[in-house]
Design a protein around this motif. Structure first.
Motif, short mmCIF file in Angstrom:
data_model
loop_
_atom_site.label_atom_id
_atom_site.label_comp_id
_atom_site.label_asym_id
_atom_site.label_seq_id
_atom_site.Cartn_x
_atom_site.Cartn_y
_atom_site.Cartn_z
N GLN A 19 0.82 -1.20 0.00
CA GLN A 19 0.00 0.00 0.00
C GLN A 19 0.87 1.27 0.00
OE1 GLN A 19 -2.91 0.27 3.16
NE2 GLN A 19 -3.49 2.34 2.60
N HIS A 20 1.93 1.29 0.81
CA HIS A 20 2.76 2.49 0.97
C HIS A 20 4.17 2.36 0.39
CE1 HIS A 20 -0.16 4.35 3.69
NE2 HIS A 20 -0.29 3.15 4.25
N TRP A 21 4.59 1.17 0.01
CA TRP A 21 5.98 0.91 -0.37
C TRP A 21 6.06 0.05 -1.63
CZ3 TRP A 21 9.58 3.32 2.55
CH2 TRP A 21 9.21 3.74 3.84
N VAL A 22 7.20 0.10 -2.28
CA VAL A 22 7.54 -0.85 -3.34
C VAL A 22 8.93 -1.40 -3.06
CG1 VAL A 22 6.10 0.15 -5.17
CG2 VAL A 22 8.44 0.98 -4.86
N ALA A 23 9.12 -2.66 -3.37
CA ALA A 23 10.44 -3.29 -3.31
C ALA A 23 10.92 -3.47 -4.75
CB ALA A 23 10.37 -4.63 -2.60
N LEU A 24 12.08 -2.91 -5.06
CA LEU A 24 12.61 -2.89 -6.41
C LEU A 24 14.01 -3.50 -6.44
CD1 LEU A 24 11.84 0.90 -7.10
CD2 LEU A 24 10.38 -1.06 -7.70
N VAL A 25 14.33 -4.21 -7.51
CA VAL A 25 15.71 -4.66 -7.71
C VAL A 25 16.52 -3.42 -8.05
CG1 VAL A 25 17.27 -6.02 -9.15
CG2 VAL A 25 15.07 -6.98 -8.44
N ARG A 26 17.60 -3.23 -7.34
CA ARG A 26 18.48 -2.08 -7.58
C ARG A 26 19.26 -2.34 -8.87
NH1 ARG A 26 23.54 0.17 -6.12
NH2 ARG A 26 23.33 2.22 -5.15
N PRO A 27 19.21 -1.41 -9.82
CA PRO A 27 19.89 -1.65 -11.10
C PRO A 27 21.38 -1.96 -10.94
CG PRO A 27 18.45 0.26 -11.28
CD PRO A 27 18.47 -0.14 -9.83
N ALA A 28 22.08 -1.20 -10.10
CA ALA A 28 23.50 -1.45 -9.85
C ALA A 28 23.61 -2.36 -8.63
CB ALA A 28 24.24 -0.14 -9.63
N GLN A 29 23.99 -3.60 -8.87
CA GLN A 29 24.11 -4.58 -7.80
C GLN A 29 25.46 -4.43 -7.10
OE1 GLN A 29 21.70 -7.47 -6.99
NE2 GLN A 29 20.65 -5.59 -7.63
N VAL A 30 25.44 -3.95 -5.87
CA VAL A 30 26.64 -3.83 -5.05
C VAL A 30 27.00 -5.20 -4.51
CG1 VAL A 30 27.60 -2.80 -2.94
CG2 VAL A 30 26.23 -1.41 -4.52
N THR A 31 26.00 -5.88 -3.99
CA THR A 31 26.10 -7.30 -3.62
C THR A 31 24.89 -7.97 -4.26
OG1 THR A 31 24.87 -6.92 -1.56
CG2 THR A 31 27.29 -6.86 -1.43
N LEU A 32 24.97 -9.27 -4.43
CA LEU A 32 23.87 -9.98 -5.07
C LEU A 32 22.58 -9.79 -4.26
CD1 LEU A 32 22.88 -11.88 -7.30
CD2 LEU A 32 23.42 -13.78 -5.76
#
Length: 144
Positions: A19-32
């Motif tokens: 409802q208030h948030w989204v979880a997104l894959v970060r384009p630049a992967q610092v760690t897997l």
């Protein structure tokens, strides 16, 4: 939707929407498994969020930690709320581990271990980001 969500690839990078948030894959992967959890509104300070966003954040972080544990078997997890370049409320989430993890033929060492994450080591590997996203979606267990 806000500009910060858009910068981190929403809706193409979306793993889970709340409802208030989204979880997104970060384009630049610092760690897997590096993710961004972004507030959906236009708040530019953590204290400006709606009360319901704080309550929901407990479920979001439990979901994130469970999904990343399955993907990476991390030893620690780091949440960074920087908001220096992208002003809307969001966290960068980095699973931390000694050594490296592999996915899709790519190796992801944790170059900062055991210290702070090495943010300069992030790299964009679109096919792996899609694979991370798909694996997280398949293994996502919601605590809501």
């Amino acid at each position: 939707m806000n500009d910060t969500m858009r910068k981190f690839g929403y809706p193409g990078s979306l793993v889970r929407e709340y409802q208030h948030w989204v979880a997104l894959v970060r384009p630049a992967q610092v760690t897997l498994g590096s993710l961004v959890v972004a507030a959906k509104g236009h708040a530019t300070a953590f204290g400006q969020l709606e009360p319901g966003a704080y309550a929901e954040l407990a479920n979001v972080t439990a979901d994130v930690e469970g999904a990343l544990a399955s993907l990476t078997s991390y030893a620690r997890i780091n949440y960074l709320m920087l908001m220096m370049v992208d002003p809307h409320v969001h966290f960068h989430i980095f699973p931390r581990y000694e050594g490296e993890r592999e996915l899709g033929g790519e190796s992801f060492p944790d170059l900062g271990w055991p210290g702070p994450p090495d943010l300069s080591s992030g790299r964009t590997v679109p096919m792996v980001a899609d694979r991370i996203r798909n694996q997280l979606i398949e293994g996502w267990v919601s605590h809501t």
